[in-house]
Scaffold this motif. Structure first.
Motif, PDB file in Angstrom:
ATOM      1  N   GLY A 189       0.786  -1.232   0.000  1.00 33.93           N
ATOM      2  CA  GLY A 189       0.000   0.000   0.000  1.00 33.93           C
ATOM      3  C   GLY A 189       0.817   1.281   0.000  1.00 33.93           C
ATOM      4  O   GLY A 189       0.301   2.339   0.342  1.00 33.93           O
ATOM      5  N   MET A 190       2.089   1.182  -0.428  1.00 38.59           N
ATOM      6  CA  MET A 190       2.878   2.416  -0.505  1.00 38.59           C
ATOM      7  C   MET A 190       2.334   3.324  -1.606  1.00 38.59           C
ATOM      8  O   MET A 190       1.997   2.846  -2.689  1.00 38.59           O
ATOM      9  N   LEU A 191       2.285   4.614  -1.321  1.00 35.56           N
ATOM     10  CA  LEU A 191       1.913   5.601  -2.338  1.00 35.56           C
ATOM     11  C   LEU A 191       3.190   6.408  -2.577  1.00 35.56           C
ATOM     12  O   LEU A 191       3.445   7.410  -1.921  1.00 35.56           O
ATOM     13  N   ALA A 203       9.545   7.990  -3.992  1.00 37.49           N
ATOM     14  CA  ALA A 203      10.479   6.983  -3.467  1.00 37.49           C
ATOM     15  C   ALA A 203      10.718   5.853  -4.467  1.00 37.49           C
ATOM     16  O   ALA A 203      11.775   5.222  -4.455  1.00 37.49           O
ATOM     17  N   GLU A 204       9.757   5.591  -5.353  1.00 37.60           N
ATOM     18  CA  GLU A 204       9.965   4.560  -6.383  1.00 37.60           C
ATOM     19  C   GLU A 204      10.997   5.019  -7.416  1.00 37.60           C
ATOM     20  O   GLU A 204      11.437   4.235  -8.249  1.00 37.60           O
ATOM     21  N   GLY A 205      11.363   6.313  -7.386  1.00 35.04           N
ATOM     22  CA  GLY A 205      12.410   6.811  -8.286  1.00 35.04           C
ATOM     23  C   GLY A 205      11.985   6.863  -9.742  1.00 35.04           C
ATOM     24  O   GLY A 205      12.808   6.674 -10.643  1.00 35.04           O
ATOM     25  N   THR A 245      14.166  -3.779  -0.497  1.00 34.03           N
ATOM     26  CA  THR A 245      13.046  -4.096   0.399  1.00 34.03           C
ATOM     27  C   THR A 245      12.358  -2.809   0.837  1.00 34.03           C
ATOM     28  O   THR A 245      12.932  -1.719   0.740  1.00 34.03           O
ATOM     29  N   TYR A 246      11.114  -2.931   1.289  1.00 31.75           N
ATOM     30  CA  TYR A 246      10.463  -1.798   1.952  1.00 31.75           C
ATOM     31  C   TYR A 246       9.725  -2.305   3.184  1.00 31.75           C
ATOM     32  O   TYR A 246       9.294  -3.458   3.251  1.00 31.75           O
ATOM     33  N   ILE A 247       9.636  -1.415   4.175  1.00 31.92           N
ATOM     34  CA  ILE A 247       9.062  -1.760   5.471  1.00 31.92           C
ATOM     35  C   ILE A 247       7.950  -0.745   5.743  1.00 31.92           C
ATOM     36  O   ILE A 247       8.211   0.453   5.820  1.00 31.92           O
ATOM     37  N   GLY A 305       7.930  -5.889   2.127  1.00 36.58           N
ATOM     38  CA  GLY A 305       7.927  -6.406   0.756  1.00 36.58           C
ATOM     39  C   GLY A 305       9.209  -6.014   0.077  1.00 36.58           C
ATOM     40  O   GLY A 305      10.062  -5.365   0.660  1.00 36.58           O
ATOM     41  N   ALA A 306       9.266  -6.282  -1.095  1.00 31.34           N
ATOM     42  CA  ALA A 306       8.652  -7.373  -1.822  1.00 31.34           C
ATOM     43  C   ALA A 306       9.661  -7.827  -2.857  1.00 31.34           C
ATOM     44  O   ALA A 306      10.463  -7.028  -3.360  1.00 31.34           O
ATOM     45  N   THR A 307       9.615  -9.117  -3.114  1.00 28.15           N
ATOM     46  CA  THR A 307      10.462  -9.617  -4.198  1.00 28.15           C
ATOM     47  C   THR A 307       9.872  -9.169  -5.533  1.00 28.15           C
ATOM     48  O   THR A 307       8.725  -8.707  -5.604  1.00 28.15           O
ATOM     49  N   PHE A 336       0.721 -11.076  -7.724  1.00 26.92           N
ATOM     50  CA  PHE A 336       1.268 -10.883  -9.071  1.00 26.92           C
ATOM     51  C   PHE A 336       0.977  -9.469  -9.556  1.00 26.92           C
ATOM     52  O   PHE A 336      -0.180  -9.079  -9.675  1.00 26.92           O
ATOM     53  N   ARG A 337       2.064  -8.727  -9.824  1.00 30.53           N
ATOM     54  CA  ARG A 337       1.891  -7.384 -10.395  1.00 30.53           C
ATOM     55  C   ARG A 337       1.772  -7.522 -11.910  1.00 30.53           C
ATOM     56  O   ARG A 337       2.529  -8.281 -12.520  1.00 30.53           O
ATOM     57  N   PRO A 338       0.898  -6.739 -12.514  1.00 31.21           N
ATOM     58  CA  PRO A 338       0.776  -6.809 -13.975  1.00 31.21           C
ATOM     59  C   PRO A 338       1.793  -5.891 -14.656  1.00 31.21           C
ATOM     60  O   PRO A 338       1.656  -4.672 -14.634  1.00 31.21           O
ATOM     61  N   TYR A 389       1.510  -2.468 -12.984  1.00 28.83           N
ATOM     62  CA  TYR A 389       2.803  -2.954 -12.443  1.00 28.83           C
ATOM     63  C   TYR A 389       2.985  -2.599 -10.966  1.00 28.83           C
ATOM     64  O   TYR A 389       2.185  -3.033 -10.151  1.00 28.83           O
ATOM     65  N   ARG A 390       3.989  -1.813 -10.594  1.00 24.85           N
ATOM     66  CA  ARG A 390       4.280  -1.577  -9.168  1.00 24.85           C
ATOM     67  C   ARG A 390       3.418  -0.469  -8.559  1.00 24.85           C
ATOM     68  O   ARG A 390       3.541  -0.170  -7.382  1.00 24.85           O
ATOM     69  N   ASN A 391       2.584   0.159  -9.388  1.00 18.21           N
ATOM     70  CA  ASN A 391       1.916   1.368  -8.898  1.00 18.21           C
ATOM     71  C   ASN A 391       0.397   1.293  -8.964  1.00 18.21           C
ATOM     72  O   ASN A 391      -0.278   2.308  -9.087  1.00 18.21           O
TER      73      ASN A 391
HETATM   74  N1  GLY Z   1       4.720  -0.926  -5.104  1.00 16.48           N
HETATM   75  C1  GLY Z   1       5.655  -1.799  -4.578  1.00 16.48           C
HETATM   76  C2  GLY Z   1       5.671  -3.135  -5.149  1.00 16.48           C
HETATM   77  O1  GLY Z   1       5.042  -3.404  -6.158  1.00 16.48           O
HETATM   78  O2  GLY Z   1       6.362  -3.984  -4.629  1.00 16.48           O
END
Ligand code: GLY
Length: 365
Positions: A47-49, A53-55, A234-236, A247-249, A290-292, A316-318
């Motif tokens: 649930g990170m917004l 930070a995702e760069g 990693t993120y905490i 997370g996350a691999t 699973f991220r798309p 994907y990650r967002n």
């Molecule tokens: N938004 C972080 C992740 O997909 O792991």
């Protein structure tokens, strides 16, 4: 034959539910078909917004993410007013600590904290941390709570939710979707939205593939962490109730639906190196999702090769971050017929060379 709605949304994840809510508020009659609500990428995330930070590089994707982050406070507030349920939106900021051996992670106008400042910002970080970047506007939402809020809001607004109904094929005629085949028979609507995330390729040959993420959680007493920590690898993410999600691999292993000792070991090692007290809290469990992913890691939004099929996939990650802006852009597109100019940057046409022609697509179904 089912044909009750103006809009049929295929996929009951965050995108599908949020878009259904927005469309219903604008007067449309909406049905959501979901094979399994628990499968959605929404459950896999922390649930990170975190557009900063995702760069993300400056450009349309960063702009879209920042726009969505700006919507979050009001969007979740309105959902809470409607349902009485909290989504756990927390503008806590994100700290990205660095070790001496960390490669540079950010460029541009980013706030750097030296060693003293970062250890004041967050006590008990590893003594190896030499400094870090601070993103005060990045935030988090409790993705599990958000899932419940979205489901409840959709129910209250009268969205027809069909859980356990899988779509098995899309039938087209004259550049239009004529109907979809489902596990309970054919289904028709005026407009269709494909929001099936990692499973999009089951229905259309669009370049979206699963990228597995493994996570784990511990429970703490009190609130030892008050900011998200975004470390190398990693993120905490601390919740306000003391739970900490880690997370996350990011694994290109198809739909391998299980945790692995290697995946969890690598997360544990990186997270404990970053924040050593994590090692002593009760482990609550681990899970995966699973991220798309698309080839350029940006979503596919807006019109499709078919006149009455709209795409909202590949986040994907967002995905959690982009949910409010996606719901707004897609519902406005359907209700007004006008495409927000930003949608041009997220069109399926950027993958046109890998996309079969409409004629071949039609033959495929
Ligand atoms: N938004 C972080 C992740 O997909 O792991």
């Amino acid at each position: 034959m089912n044909s009750s709605s103006d809009v049929l949304i295929i996929g009951g994840g965050a995108m599908g539910l949020a878009t259904a809510i927005e469309l219903t508020r604008q007067g449309a009659k909406v049905t959501v078909l979901s094979r399994n609500f628990q499968e959605a990428a929404l459950h896999a995330a922390a649930g990170m917004l975190a557009p900063q930070a995702e760069g993300l590089e400056p450009g349309p994707m960063l702009d879209l993410c920042l726009r969505s982050r700006d919507l979050y406070a009001d969007w979740t507030h309105q959902l809470t007013e409607l349902t009485g349920l909290e989504a756990g939106y927390w503008p806590c900021g994100i700290l990205a600590p660095a070790f001496a051996d960390s490669p540079p992670r950010y460029t541009g106008d980013v706030e750097w904290c030296d060693r003293t400042t970062i250890h004041q910002h967050q006590p008990d970080l590893s003594p190896e941390i030499v400094g870090g970047w601070w993103f005060p506007q990045d935030a988090q939402v409790n993705n599990q709570q958000l899932a419940q809020v979205l489901l409840q809001a959709a129910r209250q607004l009268g969205v027809t939710l069909e859980e356990g109904v899988g779509v098995t094929g899309v039938e087209t005629q004259d550049n239009r979707v004529h109907q979809v085949q489902t596990t309970v028979g054919p289904w028709q609507a005026q407009t269709y939205i494909l929001a099936t995330g990692s499973w999009s390729q089951d229905l259309l040959p669009i370049p979206v593939t699963p990228r597995k993420g493994q996570l784990f959680a511990v429970q703490t007493h009190g609130q030892p962490l008050t900011k998200v920590l975004f470390g190398p690898g990693t993120y905490i993410v601390p919740r306000q109730n003391g739970r900490i999600v880690v997370g996350a691999t990011s694994e290109d292993v198809g739909f391998a639906a299980y945790n692995t000792p290697g995946g969890i070991q690598s997360l544990l090692a990186k997270a404990i190196r970053l924040y050593p007290p994590l090692a002593d809290h009760p482990l609550e469990g681990c899970w995966w999702g699973f991220r798309p992913a698309t080839p350029d890691e940006s979503p596919i939004l807006g019109h499709s090769p078919y006149d009455n099929l709209i795409l909202a996939t590949g986040h994907y990650r967002n995905g959690i971050l982009l949910t409010p802006v996606t719901a707004r852009l897609i519902s406005d597109l359907i209700v007004t017929g006008q495409a927000d100019p930003c949608l041009a940057d997220f069109s399926w046409q950027r993958f046109a060379s890998s996309f079969p022609s409409t004629e071949r697509l039609a033959l495929a179904h």
